[in-house]
Design an enzyme around this catalytic site. Structure first.
Site, PDB file in Angstrom:
ATOM      1  N   VAL A   1       0.728  -1.214  -0.023  1.00  0.00           N
ATOM      2  CA  VAL A   1       0.105   0.119   0.046  1.00  0.00           C
ATOM      3  C   VAL A   1       0.939   1.203  -0.011  1.00  0.00           C
ATOM      4  O   VAL A   1       0.190   2.409  -0.281  1.00  0.00           O
ATOM      5  CB  VAL A   1      -0.891  -0.045   1.145  1.00  0.00           C
ATOM      6  N   TYR A   2       2.223   1.102   0.122  1.00  0.00           N
ATOM      7  CA  TYR A   2       3.100   2.388   0.024  1.00  0.00           C
ATOM      8  C   TYR A   2       2.931   2.756  -1.419  1.00  0.00           C
ATOM      9  O   TYR A   2       3.340   2.266  -2.426  1.00  0.00           O
ATOM     10  CB  TYR A   2       4.523   2.061   0.215  1.00  0.00           C
ATOM     11  N   GLY A   3       2.458   4.177  -1.508  1.00  0.00           N
ATOM     12  CA  GLY A   3       2.239   4.738  -2.725  1.00  0.00           C
ATOM     13  C   GLY A   3       1.268   4.026  -3.500  1.00  0.00           C
ATOM     14  O   GLY A   3       1.485   4.196  -4.820  1.00  0.00           O
ATOM     15  N   ASP A   4       0.606   3.428  -3.067  1.00  0.00           N
ATOM     16  CA  ASP A   4      -0.523   2.667  -3.785  1.00  0.00           C
ATOM     17  C   ASP A   4       0.017   1.664  -4.639  1.00  0.00           C
ATOM     18  O   ASP A   4      -0.299   1.420  -5.867  1.00  0.00           O
ATOM     19  CB  ASP A   4      -1.607   3.282  -4.435  1.00  0.00           C
TER      20      ASP A   4
END
Length: 327
Positions: free
Chosen positions: A52-55
């Protein structure tokens, strides 16, 4: 850089990890490349990310950089799955979601396996055995070499780690747990850290610099180029800008002055060398910040400094932690 075993496993990682929370959002490909190269050249191996980091952009960036800049074999890539951008269900620990997320992570990373795969958070709506079965399948299939968890409280970690050790059949023992830990946040010492030590689970502290506050940059206000001044990270930093945190920051600064070091070095060395800690994960925004963090490799705090910092930052733990038999 010194290497440490991750829990009771044969996996060795650098005792400082590189975090990628801002990659693909605040950190572009050029800056990410500088960070990764500097980290690798300093002997760093553990790179921590999440789906989910930076989608997904953080994993994608890391994958691109391991194609030509840094050899994949020289890195210990750790990623996470289980967080979902859904206001009705923030975490999904179901087997189907986790394994699908792992496959997507591998595609973005451009690799056939991750070295450490972590459940991002506990999902109370899914049976824990189902979540842990996903870890078993990931390891047995070779898509993950080792398994861990993140943001599990003490009883959740103890239950999960014990299940993996006691259940029949091929099980992936928990190698690690990732939790916030710093001089400004010592809550893990109440139950999580004792459980990890007892069960052979290595601790990977996140936000080891108190979300940047322990560097001393907020002593005279909020710098315009800091995370505390940004719209999306300001609320993340704000809880550590109160008077209690200020007293701890002043103590760290005093210790740094006496050691001819920086507050960043003192705060990072303190958490790095705590019992049970394997590798604090540092989320530098640029090469300069990373260089400052990596410079802590040669610093060991004197016992009297550690004790003074322990005292000024000590959390209040009473019942049931206090030994009532002595009263």
């Amino acid at each position: 850089m010194e290497q440490r075993h991750l829990g009771h496993t044969g996996l060795r990682v650098s005792r400082i990890g590189l975090g990628t929370l801002t990659w693909g959002r605040d950190t572009d490909e050029h800056d990410a490349a500088e960070l990764l190269k500097a980290f690798w050249e300093a002997g760093g191996t553990l790179v921590d990310t999440a789906d989910v980091y930076g989608d997904g952009a953080a994993e994608y960036l890391l994958g691109r950089l391991t194609e030509g800049l840094v050899p994949r074999a020289d890195l210990v890539i750790a990623t996470k799955a289980g967080s979902v951008p859904d206001p009705d269900r923030r975490f999904n620990g179901s087997r189907g979601h986790l394994l699908a997320a792992l496959d997507a992570s591998l595609q973005r990373l451009g690799t056939d396996h991750v070295d450490l795969w972590q459940v991002h958070a506990y999902d109370g709506n899914t049976p824990l055995e189902e979540t842990l079965h996903a870890l078993d399948l990931a390891v047995s299939s070779g898509r993950a070499r080792y398994a861990g968890v993140s943001n599990f409280c003490g009883w959740q970690l103890a239950k999960a780690a014990t299940w993996q050790l006691a259940a029949h059949g091929p099980r992936a023992r928990l190698a690690s747990t990732q939790m916030e830990y710093s001089l400004l946040q010592r809550g893990v010492e109440r139950e999580v850290l004792p459980a990890a030590l007892d069960l052979g689970v290595g601790l990977l502290p996140s936000s080891p610099l108190g979300r940047g506050v322990l560097t001393g940059k907020y002593r005279s206000g909020t710098p315009s180029d800091s995370r505390g001044a940004s719209d999306h990270l300001g609320p993340f930093v704000a809880p550590y800008l109160d008077d209690a945190a200020g007293r701890i920051v002043e103590a760290v600064t005093t210790a740094a002055d006496g050691l001819a070091a920086t507050p960043l070095q003192v705060a990072l060395a303190w958490v790095r060398d705590r019992p049970g800690v394997v590798a604090p994960v540092v989320g530098a925004r640029n090469a300069g910040q990373l260089a400052a963090a990596l410079s802590v490799e040669t610093l060991s705090l004197p016992d009297e400094i550690c004790q003074a910092l322990d005292d000024v930052s000590a959390p209040v733990h009473r019942y049931p932690d206090q030994d009532w038999s002595t009263l």
